[in-house]
Design a protein around this motif. Structure first.
Motif, PDB file in Angstrom:
ATOM      1  N   LEU A 353    -123.719  39.594 -22.315  1.00  0.00           N
ATOM      2  CA  LEU A 353    -122.703  41.113 -22.647  1.00  0.00           C
ATOM      3  C   LEU A 353    -121.154  40.619 -22.197  1.00  0.00           C
ATOM      4  N   PHE A 354    -120.472  40.929 -23.046  1.00  0.00           N
ATOM      5  CA  PHE A 354    -118.909  40.417 -22.512  1.00  0.00           C
ATOM      6  C   PHE A 354    -118.020  41.349 -23.198  1.00  0.00           C
ATOM      7  N   VAL A 355    -116.882  41.548 -22.537  1.00  0.00           N
ATOM      8  CA  VAL A 355    -115.640  42.370 -23.161  1.00  0.00           C
ATOM      9  C   VAL A 355    -114.398  41.224 -23.245  1.00  0.00           C
ATOM     10  N   ARG A 356    -113.837  41.090 -24.265  1.00  0.00           N
ATOM     11  CA  ARG A 356    -112.670  40.448 -24.422  1.00  0.00           C
ATOM     12  C   ARG A 356    -111.243  41.400 -24.902  1.00  0.00           C
ATOM     13  N   ILE A 357    -110.127  41.403 -23.852  1.00  0.00           N
ATOM     14  CA  ILE A 357    -109.105  42.170 -24.490  1.00  0.00           C
ATOM     15  C   ILE A 357    -107.907  40.975 -24.746  1.00  0.00           C
ATOM     16  N   ASN A 358    -107.439  41.107 -25.992  1.00  0.00           N
ATOM     17  CA  ASN A 358    -106.328  40.130 -26.351  1.00  0.00           C
ATOM     18  C   ASN A 358    -105.100  40.908 -26.309  1.00  0.00           C
ATOM     19  N   TYR A 359    -103.993  40.306 -25.769  1.00  0.00           N
ATOM     20  CA  TYR A 359    -102.755  41.155 -25.772  1.00  0.00           C
ATOM     21  C   TYR A 359    -101.446  40.212 -25.529  1.00  0.00           C
ATOM     22  N   MET A 360    -100.499  40.667 -25.833  1.00  0.00           N
ATOM     23  CA  MET A 360     -99.013  39.933 -25.668  1.00  0.00           C
ATOM     24  C   MET A 360     -98.540  40.472 -24.529  1.00  0.00           C
ATOM     25  N   ASP A 361     -97.953  39.572 -23.674  1.00  0.00           N
ATOM     26  CA  ASP A 361     -97.246  39.720 -22.444  1.00  0.00           C
ATOM     27  C   ASP A 361     -95.873  40.362 -22.619  1.00  0.00           C
ATOM     28  N   MET A 362     -95.317  40.540 -21.287  1.00  0.00           N
ATOM     29  CA  MET A 362     -93.818  41.037 -21.517  1.00  0.00           C
ATOM     30  C   MET A 362     -93.164  40.065 -21.813  1.00  0.00           C
ATOM     31  N   GLN A 363     -93.312  38.747 -21.733  1.00  0.00           N
ATOM     32  CA  GLN A 363     -92.454  37.707 -22.391  1.00  0.00           C
ATOM     33  C   GLN A 363     -92.613  37.458 -23.925  1.00  0.00           C
ATOM     34  N   GLY A 364     -93.278  38.067 -24.397  1.00  0.00           N
ATOM     35  CA  GLY A 364     -93.859  38.078 -25.965  1.00  0.00           C
ATOM     36  C   GLY A 364     -94.615  36.856 -26.347  1.00  0.00           C
ATOM     37  N   ASN A 365     -95.611  36.405 -25.247  1.00  0.00           N
ATOM     38  CA  ASN A 365     -96.606  35.492 -25.584  1.00  0.00           C
ATOM     39  C   ASN A 365     -97.823  36.157 -26.134  1.00  0.00           C
ATOM     40  N   PRO A 366     -98.265  35.762 -27.149  1.00  0.00           N
ATOM     41  CA  PRO A 366     -99.394  36.682 -27.730  1.00  0.00           C
ATOM     42  C   PRO A 366    -100.796  36.217 -27.529  1.00  0.00           C
ATOM     43  N   GLU A 369    -105.458  36.913 -22.686  1.00  0.00           N
ATOM     44  CA  GLU A 369    -106.701  37.557 -22.659  1.00  0.00           C
ATOM     45  C   GLU A 369    -107.273  38.218 -21.408  1.00  0.00           C
ATOM     46  N   TYR A 370    -107.790  39.047 -21.564  1.00  0.00           N
ATOM     47  CA  TYR A 370    -108.652  39.705 -20.213  1.00  0.00           C
ATOM     48  C   TYR A 370    -110.198  39.686 -20.663  1.00  0.00           C
ATOM     49  N   PHE A 371    -111.001  38.750 -19.952  1.00  0.00           N
ATOM     50  CA  PHE A 371    -112.440  38.315 -20.104  1.00  0.00           C
ATOM     51  C   PHE A 371    -113.384  38.906 -19.039  1.00  0.00           C
ATOM     52  N   ALA A 372    -114.279  39.550 -19.331  1.00  0.00           N
ATOM     53  CA  ALA A 372    -115.396  39.861 -18.379  1.00  0.00           C
ATOM     54  C   ALA A 372    -116.627  39.621 -18.987  1.00  0.00           C
ATOM     55  N   ILE A 391    -112.409  33.773 -15.423  1.00  0.00           N
ATOM     56  CA  ILE A 391    -112.645  34.998 -16.027  1.00  0.00           C
ATOM     57  C   ILE A 391    -113.245  35.876 -14.994  1.00  0.00           C
ATOM     58  N   VAL A 392    -113.353  37.138 -15.252  1.00  0.00           N
ATOM     59  CA  VAL A 392    -114.249  38.032 -14.578  1.00  0.00           C
ATOM     60  C   VAL A 392    -115.524  38.136 -14.715  1.00  0.00           C
ATOM     61  N   LEU A 420    -103.494  43.850 -28.335  1.00  0.00           N
ATOM     62  CA  LEU A 420    -103.715  43.517 -29.820  1.00  0.00           C
ATOM     63  C   LEU A 420    -105.254  43.849 -30.391  1.00  0.00           C
ATOM     64  N   SER A 421    -106.306  43.664 -29.472  1.00  0.00           N
ATOM     65  CA  SER A 421    -107.486  43.856 -29.617  1.00  0.00           C
ATOM     66  C   SER A 421    -108.438  43.996 -28.937  1.00  0.00           C
ATOM     67  N   ILE A 422    -109.586  44.477 -28.928  1.00  0.00           N
ATOM     68  CA  ILE A 422    -110.753  44.555 -27.694  1.00  0.00           C
ATOM     69  C   ILE A 422    -111.808  44.051 -28.644  1.00  0.00           C
ATOM     70  N   THR A 423    -112.602  43.197 -28.019  1.00  0.00           N
ATOM     71  CA  THR A 423    -114.084  42.508 -28.428  1.00  0.00           C
ATOM     72  C   THR A 423    -114.904  42.878 -27.560  1.00  0.00           C
ATOM     73  N   ILE A 424    -116.192  43.184 -27.948  1.00  0.00           N
ATOM     74  CA  ILE A 424    -117.520  43.563 -27.060  1.00  0.00           C
ATOM     75  C   ILE A 424    -118.478  43.059 -27.664  1.00  0.00           C
TER      76      ILE A 424
END
Length: 444
Positions: A353-366, A369-372, A391-392, A420-424
């Motif tokens: 079981l995992f969760v992945r949150i993809n995002y763009m940071d404040m510098q515009g880099n897309p 990801e946050y992965f647990a 990872i966590v 951007l998206s969340i995957t689980i």
């Protein structure tokens, strides 16, 4: 005597030359009249003309539908299509499309949304004045029997040919009666519009202006006007005036609590990294009795002693600006029943079981990801299994429900500007796991 009388009563004869000149004169007069009429019509058209303009449709993920003016049935949009004033674009719970207007304005239309191009034209007056007139109507795309859900639209007003056009700004009318008037630094600012319909039948619109914006947005409803400043949000409830609501918290995931609408809003993914077994994973919604009642959950299962790795997951595209939030925390409930690979497998991220949150940071880099990842069997170096260091990860007890609470994502060194998206889901060889009650809450 009689002959003289007849001769005296005879009418004088008109000469043919006179008739010819008369015909020529009448024809010339009619010609002059027509020329004058044509000149007046052309002058009037050029001094005050209306030219409708089409908009370009680019399908990112289908199916996307178009309701043409005067046609009763919906048409499936082509990957590159156009719509005319009066036409409507509709997305379902999985699709996404970009609409570009003639002045460069772009709308990213996400799931469960409806956008009508009510006005798109150039009005010319006094030969030289060219005024663009753009207006859209937006609403949630849902049936009369199912009015719950969230539609989402991102708007970037354009300034193409700004020196050529004058006049009115872009106007968007929402289904709850709110009117959005886009003025200011067009071409630089970007706004997020969420159309929220609750289970109790109420509706509201949330408009967010990122801190990167430089202009103000005018929002009007029931005779009241609110200016939306950069880094702020405004809610408009049906029949109510706009209200700034930075003190409230917002749930960013659609259909998150026990999946009450099945997998609506989520897309199932099957990713096979090998070619030995080619055995897919089962992913479905079922229920379980617990002490305080029955819970609905997403169930993943893969067995039969497989020898290759396979990911089975659900993904939801959020594309939500979060720069105005002070905190952003993800929580969910999970239970792992079986796991054949220990730890995170050979790759370090093959968890039951995992969760992945993809995002763009404040510098515009897309590409952030946050992965647990979660597991029940400790990794064993002898089996060449491990847990990736970046990872966590957390070991949990087999067959027991736990609740996971993430770190505050807004406190990360490369904190997010846009989710951007969340995957689980699950990954590895054999596994069986459950998850429910997902939540990604932003607090202003």
């Amino acid at each position: 005597m009689s002959a003289n009388v007849e001769k005296g009563n005879r009418k004088p004869k008109i000469k043919p030359q006179i008739i010819a000149w008369l015909v020529i004169f009448i024809a010339f007069a009619v010609f002059c009249l027509l020329v004058n009429l044509a000149v007046n019509l052309a002058s009037d058209y050029l001094s005050h003309s209306i030219q409708n303009r089409s908009a370009t449709v680019t399908v990112t993920r289908g199916p996307v539908y178009i309701a043409r003016t005067g046609q009763g049935s919906l048409l499936v949009a082509n990957p590159l299509d156009t719509i005319q004033p009066g036409d409507t674009i509709l997305t379902d719970n999985q699709s996404q499309v970009t609409l570009e207007l003639f002045d460069g304005t772009k709308l990213d239309i996400y799931s469960s949304s409806k956008v009508r191009l009510s006005q798109s034209r150039i009005v010319t007056t006094n030969f030289v004045r060219r005024e663009k007139q753009l207006a859209l109507e937006i609403s949630l795309n849902s049936s009369d029997d199912d009015r719950t859900g969230v539609g989402k639209i991102s708007v970037q007003p354009g300034n193409k040919d700004a020196q050529e056009y004058s006049g009115k700004p872009l106007v968007i009318t929402c289904s709850d009666g709110a009117s959005l008037i886009f003025e200011g630094n067009q071409g630089k600012d970007n706004y997020s519009i969420d159309l929220i319909h609750s289970t109790d039948g109420s509706s509201r619109t949330m408009i967010t202006s990122p801190v990167t914006n430089t202009g103000n947005l005018q929002i009007s409803a029931v005779g009241k006007t609110q200016l939306l400043e950069p880094g702020r949000r405004v809610f408009v409830a049906n029949g109510q005036p706009p209200v700034e609501t930075n003190g409230l918290q917002d749930e960013l995931i659609r259909n998150n609590r026990a999946f009450i609408n099945g997998l609506d809003g989520w897309e199932v993914q099957q990713k096979d990294s090998g070619s030995l077994d080619n055995i897919f994973c089962s992913l479905f919604i079922d229920s379980e009795k617990v002490d305080d009642g029955t819970i609905y959950r997403t169930h993943t299962y893969r067995g039969q002693g497989t020898k290759d790795s396979h990911e089975c997951s659900v993904i939801q595209e959020l594309n939500t600006d979060v720069s105005s939030y002070q905190s952003l925390v993800f929580t969910f409930k999970l239970k792992i029943q079986t796991q054949s690979l220990s730890g995170g497998g050979e790759q370090g991220i093959e968890f039951p079981l995992f969760v992945r949150i993809n995002y763009m940071d404040m510098q515009g880099n897309p590409y952030n990801e946050y992965f647990a990842g979660f597991y029940i069997t400790p990794f064993d170096p002898k089996d060449n299994t491990r847990v990736a260091k970046y990872i966590v990860s957390e070991q949990v007890k087999q067959g027991e429900w736990i609740e996971f609470v993430s770190e505050d994502l807004m406190q990360r060194r490369n904190k997010p500007q846009k989710i951007l998206s969340i995957t689980i889901g699950s990954a590895g060889h054999d596994y069986e796991a459950y998850f429910t009650d997902l939540s990604l809450v932003g607090k202003g």
